[in-house]
Scaffold this active site. Structure first.
Site, short mmCIF file in Angstrom:
data_model
loop_
_atom_site.label_atom_id
_atom_site.label_comp_id
_atom_site.label_asym_id
_atom_site.label_seq_id
_atom_site.Cartn_x
_atom_site.Cartn_y
_atom_site.Cartn_z
CE LYS A 106 -7.11 -0.12 6.25
NZ LYS A 106 -7.85 0.25 5.04
CD GLN A 108 -6.81 -4.65 4.29
OE1 GLN A 108 -7.74 -5.25 4.84
NE2 GLN A 108 -6.97 -3.45 3.77
CB CYS A 162 -3.56 3.12 -1.68
SG CYS A 162 -4.87 4.29 -1.37
CG HIS A 193 -1.92 0.94 1.38
ND1 HIS A 193 -1.70 2.24 1.75
CD2 HIS A 193 -3.26 0.84 1.18
CE1 HIS A 193 -2.85 2.90 1.78
NE2 HIS A 193 -3.82 2.07 1.43
CG ASP A 235 0.48 -2.39 6.22
OD1 ASP A 235 -0.41 -2.51 7.09
OD2 ASP A 235 0.33 -1.72 5.18
C1 LIG Z 1 -2.39 -2.95 3.55
C2 LIG Z 1 -2.77 -1.57 3.99
N1 LIG Z 1 -1.86 -0.80 4.57
C3 LIG Z 1 -2.14 0.43 5.00
C4 LIG Z 1 -3.40 0.96 4.85
C5 LIG Z 1 -3.64 2.35 5.32
O1 LIG Z 1 -4.54 2.38 6.34
P1 LIG Z 1 -5.01 3.78 6.93
O2 LIG Z 1 -5.61 4.52 5.79
O3 LIG Z 1 -6.00 3.43 7.96
O4 LIG Z 1 -3.81 4.45 7.48
C6 LIG Z 1 -4.39 0.19 4.25
C7 LIG Z 1 -5.76 0.70 4.09
O5 LIG Z 1 -6.21 1.21 3.11
C8 LIG Z 1 -4.06 -1.10 3.80
O6 LIG Z 1 -4.97 -1.87 3.19
#
Ligand SMILES: Cc1ncc(COP(=O)(O)O)c(C=O)c1O
Lengths: 406, 144
Positions: free
Chosen positions: A221, A198, A361, A118, A195
């Protein structure tokens, strides 16, 4: 187990009886248990925590620190010193890049990032590398989104300071072998930043077991409110990292010339913190525990298998990534020949089905896969067979509704 | 909601675009990008004596952006640059819901995109080609 029991916990499904919500990887809906806990906090326990010398402030402080303890236990950290509250996974990852990165990454060092990351686990490293004259390298995945140990070993060099990878990709839904990756990284003297945005909401994640150095995830999430996130960091590591933001609450002693900083984890939590959010996250963790990950994982796997099998039968639908349902824990990204993903999402919307379209993203990944953009459906345990049926029904009509014959 | 704007005019221009091709006689080309959808479109025009003699577009995008570009080219080919500029203004008014019935008639088939104003996330798709055209015209006029 009857799935409809779960939906009744989520007021949004009472407000929109016809809604099929399949955008859980973007954010999940919030159960009554979480909403009530947040409201109760603001009704009965609200004060500025950590500084007030009166009863109500002590209550707020306790609410906040109890949430931290709940998170610690939830992910198997050794100490609450290792749990830093942030706004979301993005902020947690930025914190690492700013604090750890600026202090410990030097010119010529290498940072390795998985290609399917992401943007939140990619841009902070790209910027850091540029600033420091470090080298940003990518670990490439195969067509099914798989990363091999051999590729990782080959990508690591004596200069690789850090490897950043998601436990579950938000595009492929594939579970990466983070535990093995951590072992390989550590043999090389490389830190691993995971990270968990998910993974933490959908499966048991234990930092001691995985042996990752840092883990980032978002409350929103995992059924908690927006605006609360977590950074887990190994204590010795956090200890030597400089503060990220400066201000109230994160200091011990301040003079005109300088300051000494508060103990962990407060060193990283400048300013008034999000107690309401932390209380909501605590309630979300209790809620998850009350259902149990065995049930959550089983239910999400069942629904994934059902959706995957039926999607494979719909002509012109192409699933991105793994060729079997087990590679898609709750996340199925797809395209339809001749129909742009934004048109796909718009047609789903007209049938009251919420899915995501775009590059999720993860533009470097889309470039790697040579697709412009994709559509994505993502599940949570509260979805049910009827949701999948409606999803498939609409999916099957999209080409016709976009003017293709037959 | 979406079915209202995926009407026949839009679907037809998306599936059978007349103007999706290169243009060897182009006197000017401009690229437009809509990062949210990943639509990218290049507009090619052949302008002689202040008249748009021919035009085309290339690129990829969603049905809304593709159809909108095709409809726009139908409308502006054969017209003066000044008229095209006027139509761009009208299209903008239509999307922001400020257009009169008479003005809507001037837009001919482009009025099939009026419902887009109800889908804010898609407005950029619909306006991409028109914004690209406006930009192109203002660059041409600035250079004169
Ligand atoms: C794998 C992953 N990392 C990071 C994020 C970023 O999360 P947040 O927007 O809550 O910071 C997301 C969410 O869109 C994600 O799916």
């Amino acid at each position: 187990m009857m799935s409809s029991n779960y939906k009744s916990d989520f007021p949004v499904f009472g407000a929109y009886k016809d809604l099929v919500y399949l955008d859980n990887a973007a954010t999940t809906q919030k159960p009554r248990q979480v909403l009530e806990a947040v409201e109760k906090y603001y009704r009965e326990e609200n004060a500025n925590p950590l500084r007030g010398l009166y009863g109500l402030s002590v209550k707020a402080t306790d609410a906040y620190e109890n949430a931290r303890e709940a998170v610690r236990k939830f992910i198997g950290a050794k100490s609450t010193k290792e749990i830093v509250f942030t706004r979301n996974a993005s902020e947690s990852l930025n914190l690492i890049a700013y604090s750890f990165g600026r202090a410990f990454i030097n010119e010529g060092d290498e940072i390795l990032v998985a290609i399917s990351e992401h943007h939140s686990n990619f841009l902070p490293w790209q910027i850091l590398a540029k600033e420091k004259g470090a080298v940003l390298k990518f670990l490439e995945c195969g067509r099914q989104g798989e990363y091999t140990e051999e590729a990782l070993r080959a990508a690591l060099t004596p200069r690789t300071k850090l490897f950043a990878a998601a436990q579950v990709s938000n595009v492929f839904g594939r579970i990466n072998p983070i535990k093995r990756f951590a072992e390989i990284c550590h043999e090389n003297g490389t830190l691993i930043v995971c990270d968990g945005a998910q993974s933490v909401p959908h499966m048991p994640v234990d930092v001691a077991e995985l042996d990752v150095d840092m883990l980032a995830f978002s409350g929103h999430k995992m059924f908690a409110p927006m605006g609360i996130g977590v950074l887990y960091g190994r204590e010795e590591l956090l200890e030597k990292m400089p503060p990220f933001l400066y201000g109230g609450e994160m200091i011990e002693y301040v003079t005109r010339e300088g300051a000494t900083y508060a103990e962990l984890p407060h060193k990283f939590e400048a300013g008034t913190v999000n107690v309401g959010g932390a209380v909501g996250l605590h309630a979300a963790i209790d809620y998850i525990n009350s259902i149990g990950f065995e049930n959550i994982v089983r239910r999400e796997d069942e629904l994934t298998a059902l959706a995957f099998g039926k999607m494979q039968e719909v002509p012109y639908v192409n699933i991105i990534g793994g060729e079997s349902a087990v590679c898609h824990s709750g996340i199925i990204t797809f395209t339809i020949d001749g129909v742009h993903p934004h048109d796909i999402a718009a047609i789903f919307d007209s049938d009251n089905i919420a899915i995501r379209a775009g590059h999720h993203c993860a533009q470097p990944l889309h470039q790697h896969l040579a697709v412009q953009s994709t559509a994505r459906m993502s599940l949570a345990f509260y979805n049910d067979e009827e949701d999948i049926e409606r999803f498939i029904k609409t999916l099957s009509t999209i080409r016709r509704r976009m003017g293709y014959g037959g | 909601m979406a079915d209202n704007f995926y009407n026949e005019v839009l679907l037809d221009h998306n599936l059978h675009p007349q103007h999706l091709h290169e243009l060897s006689c182009a006197t000017c080309s401009n690229a437009g990008l809509n990062p949210t959808c990943g639509d990218s479109l290049t507009l090619h025009l052949n302008i002689e004596d202040g008249v748009i003699k021919d035009g085309s577009f290339t690129g990829v995008g969603c049905a809304v952006s593709q159809a909108s570009a095709d409809i726009m080219l139908d409308l502006i080919i054969g017209r003066s640059v000044e008229e095209a500029k006027h139509l761009c203004r009208l299209f903008g008014k239509m999307i922001s819901g400020e257009i009169t019935d008479d003005e809507l008639e001037e837009l001919e088939e482009a009025s099939a995109l009026a419902n887009i104003s109800k889908m804010p996330a898609r407005v950029k798709c619909a306006t991409l080609s028109w914004k690209t055209l406006e930009q192109m015209i203002s660059e041409i006029q600035a250079a004169e």
